[in-house]
Design a protein around this motif. Structure first.
Motif, PDB file in Angstrom:
ATOM      1  N   ALA A   3      14.856  13.922  42.427  1.00  0.00           N
ATOM      2  CA  ALA A   3      14.059  14.228  41.243  1.00  0.00           C
ATOM      3  C   ALA A   3      14.922  14.275  39.992  1.00  0.00           C
ATOM      4  N   ASP A 443      18.167  19.560  42.657  1.00  0.00           N
ATOM      5  CA  ASP A 443      17.055  18.873  43.294  1.00  0.00           C
ATOM      6  C   ASP A 443      16.206  19.857  44.090  1.00  0.00           C
ATOM      7  N   ASP A 444      16.888  20.828  44.721  1.00  0.00           N
ATOM      8  CA  ASP A 444      16.151  21.802  45.520  1.00  0.00           C
ATOM      9  C   ASP A 444      15.225  22.654  44.660  1.00  0.00           C
ATOM     10  N   GLN A 445      15.705  23.022  43.464  1.00  0.00           N
ATOM     11  CA  GLN A 445      14.843  23.806  42.572  1.00  0.00           C
ATOM     12  C   GLN A 445      13.640  22.976  42.129  1.00  0.00           C
ATOM     13  N   PHE A 447      12.301  20.455  43.733  1.00  0.00           N
ATOM     14  CA  PHE A 447      11.419  20.281  44.889  1.00  0.00           C
ATOM     15  C   PHE A 447      10.598  21.554  45.136  1.00  0.00           C
ATOM     16  N   TYR A 448      11.280  22.681  45.063  1.00  0.00           N
ATOM     17  CA  TYR A 448      10.580  23.942  45.330  1.00  0.00           C
ATOM     18  C   TYR A 448       9.426  24.133  44.342  1.00  0.00           C
ATOM     19  N   CYS A 449       9.717  23.927  43.058  1.00  0.00           N
ATOM     20  CA  CYS A 449       8.668  24.112  42.046  1.00  0.00           C
ATOM     21  C   CYS A 449       7.520  23.125  42.260  1.00  0.00           C
ATOM     22  N   MET A 450       7.879  21.902  42.575  1.00  0.00           N
ATOM     23  CA  MET A 450       6.829  20.897  42.752  1.00  0.00           C
ATOM     24  C   MET A 450       6.032  21.151  44.029  1.00  0.00           C
ATOM     25  N   ALA A 451       6.693  21.731  45.025  1.00  0.00           N
ATOM     26  CA  ALA A 451       5.991  22.077  46.264  1.00  0.00           C
ATOM     27  C   ALA A 451       5.050  23.262  46.036  1.00  0.00           C
ATOM     28  N   LEU A 462       9.712  25.098  33.036  1.00  0.00           N
ATOM     29  CA  LEU A 462       9.736  26.457  33.585  1.00  0.00           C
ATOM     30  C   LEU A 462      11.173  26.917  33.845  1.00  0.00           C
ATOM     31  N   ILE A 463      11.952  26.043  34.446  1.00  0.00           N
ATOM     32  CA  ILE A 463      13.337  26.400  34.769  1.00  0.00           C
ATOM     33  C   ILE A 463      14.149  26.601  33.487  1.00  0.00           C
TER      34      ILE A 463
ATOM     35  N   ASP B  51      12.208  14.347  48.195  1.00  0.00           N
ATOM     36  CA  ASP B  51      13.047  13.181  47.927  1.00  0.00           C
ATOM     37  C   ASP B  51      14.097  13.044  49.020  1.00  0.00           C
ATOM     38  N   VAL B  72       4.980  15.091  45.471  1.00  0.00           N
ATOM     39  CA  VAL B  72       5.043  16.444  46.034  1.00  0.00           C
ATOM     40  C   VAL B  72       3.918  17.330  45.484  1.00  0.00           C
ATOM     41  N   VAL B  76       0.166  19.120  47.036  1.00  0.00           N
ATOM     42  CA  VAL B  76      -0.246  20.516  46.902  1.00  0.00           C
ATOM     43  C   VAL B  76      -1.675  20.582  46.358  1.00  0.00           C
ATOM     44  N   VAL B  88      14.002  28.733  47.715  1.00  0.00           N
ATOM     45  CA  VAL B  88      15.026  28.473  46.699  1.00  0.00           C
ATOM     46  C   VAL B  88      14.974  29.520  45.583  1.00  0.00           C
TER      47      VAL B  88
END
Ligand SMILES: Nc1ncnc2c1ncn2[C@@H]1O[C@H](COP(=O)(O)OP(=O)(O)O)[C@@H](O)[C@H]1O
Ligand SMILES: [Mg+2]
Lengths: 496, 250
Positions: A3, A443-445, A447-451, A462-463, B51, B72, B76, B88
């Motif tokens: 991302a 990328d993890d942040q 992904f987490y937000c998008m999830a 937001l971040i 990803d 993603v 949702v 996270v």
């Protein structure tokens, strides 16, 4: 593709359409001829109907400027500016000799409305729906400066009742010459630096604020700067004086149309806080940053300095820097009075090809003085963002304290963040603390937000808003939410 | 109905999922068990659309909709939710603010009205209380400094706030003491319903005493090698994963 990596790709096509203040206004203007010499300075002074002493002051500054060199130590790169190829004075024709709001050119009023800054007091009191990020909030007094002149100042009478003077500096020169003579150039001397000398020679307008002893200014004061004309430099001059035990909170906002050429903005801001006085100065700077290829945009070379002249005085700078092609700016505090306090809270966002070299100077001269610096730099695209800060303690500044925190957030791999702290403690009782961090949106942040249902843009916003929260909270309440939106808009290009 | 057919997926060039077949009808709860490194989390990320998790073959269809085509966040919006094994940390972003942003993003995507601050606060508080999440925690930055158990409860809170229809829980039980396990299980059981499909991923049988599954599947080396009723979990508890190739490295 990750991302964040995608984000970088998208930053590359950062797009001028993102800049929603990029329209220009067709207004008849009066301009001085191009170039700079003594005659131009006499022209400006005559246009403003200035007293002789002011002209002398300008000419002296001009003489000093001619022997000075452009500073080159900042981490910014730009082609040499031809100072003879600029207009130094432009004024909307209709704005000359205005008595009231009714006489203001409707085009001008419309321009400010479009910027989300209604200048009619009724409208301001009512608040205006759908106003933009730089919107004037209800009950905020506004001085609107269009190119070189102040077009209107609102709520003047109401402020006068409290004894507060809030007017264009051109007016103060005529109406309050004693105050202007006493304080103008007393914080930023004419020959302080190349740009301040230039400004001293050619400044055309700006705001003047005077808060009498013991008065708490009854409303937020704000100035909106708008550069409209092409090839025109804007050199505004702001002077704020807070007498003993007084308080004022002041906010400036800046926008400009999109133009292919670079435009020069070289302002000087001087603040004087006497004993027990407090000045809170906030800036939301959103000058045009230039296009996708780094073409055009404002050169923002600004000298801002506050003098905590009295004991127990306090000056607090808060800045949100989202625009300009180049920013060269170090709002500083001279902590002269004993127990005086200086603060610098900064959010500097760079995207596209923007270059930011900004920071502060905290000069501790008095005893028990303290300063606090919180700087949040966000770099995206191919931009470069440098924090440059000086903290110094004089021999006599016993028990001076500083806390500095510099955080940088990188979005993508093509941008840069740099931290250049200078520390000079000539006093062994001084205690200076410096913390610096550099992080990336992972990328993890993302992904987490998008999830959790946020799209890419929402996730970045937001971040980032989380990252700048400490500083955002320093802004006057009225402007916090809007500024949050502005930050989102500035980074919109960074995620397409 | 969730239909996963012949799912192959690569991570950083390594083929991790090697033909997963799984069907979960609406109204059912299924469990996936398996040794460490068998690909359980990989499956959950592939379902979420992370990803770098590349589907090379096969399909994921939820109620007729091909999920693998969606971003993603679009998954949702379509009803998918993943409670992650490793939530996270998002520094600076207050938990309440995050929850509100997420709820409104999902509502917007589903064409529902956004909630104002007061409404969100009320809803969040009510659900947080049920999960024994102290209100103080909602003021802190999301997941920053939360204990393992707190993070897991936060995942379940988010699940209940986003009203998903297809839920995947990846090792939600790890790091939970017995009380927390009960609370979290109650939260999950409350999500059960005729239109919901729930997939519980776990290494241990214990969780399945609280969230009783309709079916249990064993994942090994990227494939489902056995399926059965809830008693299969007990059997695995006794025999261990040895015969399914417990990955020493993982
Ligand atoms: N990002 C990654 N890059 C390469 N291999 C990975 C990555 N993530 C997981 N793996 C590998 O994929 C396999 C399955 O991992 P995982 O799905 O986490 O298993 P489980 O959740 O069942 O313990 C392991 O061999 C692991 O090493
Ligand atoms: Mg796992």
């Amino acid at each position: 593709m990750a991302a964040v990596r995608e984000t970088i790709e998208q930053v590359k096509d950062i797009d001028v359409d993102q800049y929603k203040y990029g329209f220009s206004t067709d207004i008849e203007t009066v301009k001085a001829p191009k170039g700079l010499d003594e005659d131009i300075i006499r022209f400006i002074s005559a246009k403003k109907d200035e007293p002789e002493w002011m002209l002398e002051w300008r000419l002296d500054a001009y003489e000093r400027w001619q022997s000075m060199q452009e500073p080159e130590w900042a981490r910014v790169h730009y082609p040499k500016i031809d100072f003879q190829d600029l207009y130094y004075y432009a004024a909307p024709k209709s704005a000359e000799k205005l008595k009231s709001l009714d006489e203001v050119d409707p085009e001008l009023l419309a321009t400010y409305e479009k910027l989300g800054i209604p200048l009619s007091e009724q409208k301001m009191l009512a608040g205006v729906e759908g106003a933009g990020p730089l919107a004037g909030a209800p009950g905020v007094a506004v001085d609107a400066i269009f190119d070189s002149v102040s077009v209107v100042t609102t709520f003047k009478e109401e402020l006068a009742k409290a004894g507060v003077i809030f007017c264009p500096i051109s007016e103060a020169i005529k109406e309050h010459p004693e105050l202007v003579k006493k304080y103008l150039g007393s914080v930023v001397p004419k020959s302080d630096n190349f740009y301040s000398a230039l400004n001293s020679a050619v400044f055309s307008d700006g705001s003047f604020v005077y808060i009498p002893e013991g008065v708490r200014c009854p409303m937020e004061l704000s100035t909106y700067f708008r550069i409209n004309e092409s090839q025109t430099g804007q050199f505004e001059r702001t002077l704020i004086v807070a007498e003993k035990g007084s308080y004022v909170s002041y906010l400036e906002g800046c926008t400009a149309p999109m133009r292919d050429e670079n435009q020069l903005h070289a302002a000087v801001v001087e603040l004087v806080a006497l004993e027990d006085a407090e000045i809170k100065y906030s800036t939301v700077q959103n000058w045009y940053p230039g296009d996708a290829d780094g073409k055009g945009g404002i050169y923002n070379f600004v000298t801002k300095r506050g003098d905590c002249r009295g004991d127990n005085s306090k000056i607090s700078w808060t800045q949100v820097e989202t625009g300009s092609a180049i920013t060269w700016k170090y709002p500083s505090c001279i902590l002269r009075g004993d127990n005086s306090q200086g603060e610098f809270y900064s959010i500097a966002i760079s995207n596209g090809y923007q270059q930011v070299d900004s920071g502060t100077k905290m000069i501790h001269l008095g005893k028990n003085t303290s300063s606090r610096i919180i700087s949040k730099g966000i770099s995206a695209g191919r931009s470069n963002n440098t924090y440059r800060g000086l903290v110094s303690a004089h021999r006599k500044a016993t028990n001076s304290r500083n806390f500095t925190q510099c955080d940088s957030l990188l979005i993508g791999n093509d941008c840069g963040a740099h931290t250049v702290p200078y520390i000079e403690a000539k006093n062994s009782t001084a205690s200076f603390e410096h913390e610096a961090t550099t992080s990336k949106i992972s990328d993890d942040q993302m992904f987490y937000c998008m999830a959790r249902g946020l799209n890419e843009e929402e996730a970045v916003a937001l971040i980032v808003n989380g990252f700048v929260r400490d500083v955002l909270q320093q802004l006057p309440m009225e402007f916090m939410a809007e500024t949050q939106k502005l930050i989102g808009i500035s980074l919109e290009g960074s995620v397409g | 109905m969730l239909e996963i057919k012949n799912l192959h997926a690569k991570v950083d060039g390594d083929m991790i999922l090697r033909g997963v077949d799984l069907e979960i009808p609406q109204g059912e709860v299924h469990a996936i068990m398996g040794p460490n490194g068998s690909g359980k989390s990989t499956l959950s990320y592939v379902l979420a659309g992370k990803d770098d998790y590349e589907i090379t073959e096969g399909s994921i269809v939820w109620n007729g909709q091909d999920l693998s085509e969606l971003e993603v966040d679009e998954r949702v919006a379509a009803g998918f939710f993943l409670a992650m094994q490793y939530p996270v940390e998002i520094p600076g972003v207050g938990t309440m603010n995050f929850l509100r942003s997420a709820m409104n993003a999902v509502r917007k995507a589903r064409g529902e009205d956004e909630l104002n601050a007061a409404e969100t606060m009320r809803i969040v508080r009510e659900k947080a209380e049920a999960l024994n999440i102290p209100l103080d925690m909602l003021k802190r930055p999301l997941n920053v400094g939360f204990s393992g158990g707190e993070k897991k409860r936060m995942e379940i809170l988010q699940m209940s706030l986003l009203s998903p229809t297809l839920c995947v829980l990846d090792e939600t039980d790890s790091g939970l003491d017995i009380d927390a396990l009960r609370i979290v299980s109650d939260g999950v059981n409350a999500m059960r319903g005729p239109d919901k499909a729930i997939l519980v991923i776990t290494h241990y049988q214990r969780l399945l005493e609280y969230i009783v599954p309709d079916k249990v599947h064993v994942l090994s080396k990227g494939r489902i090698v056995r399926s059965g009723g809830k008693e299969l979990a007990l059997e695995l508890e006794k025999s261990g994963y040895a015969e399914y190739g417990e990955d020493e490295a993982a």
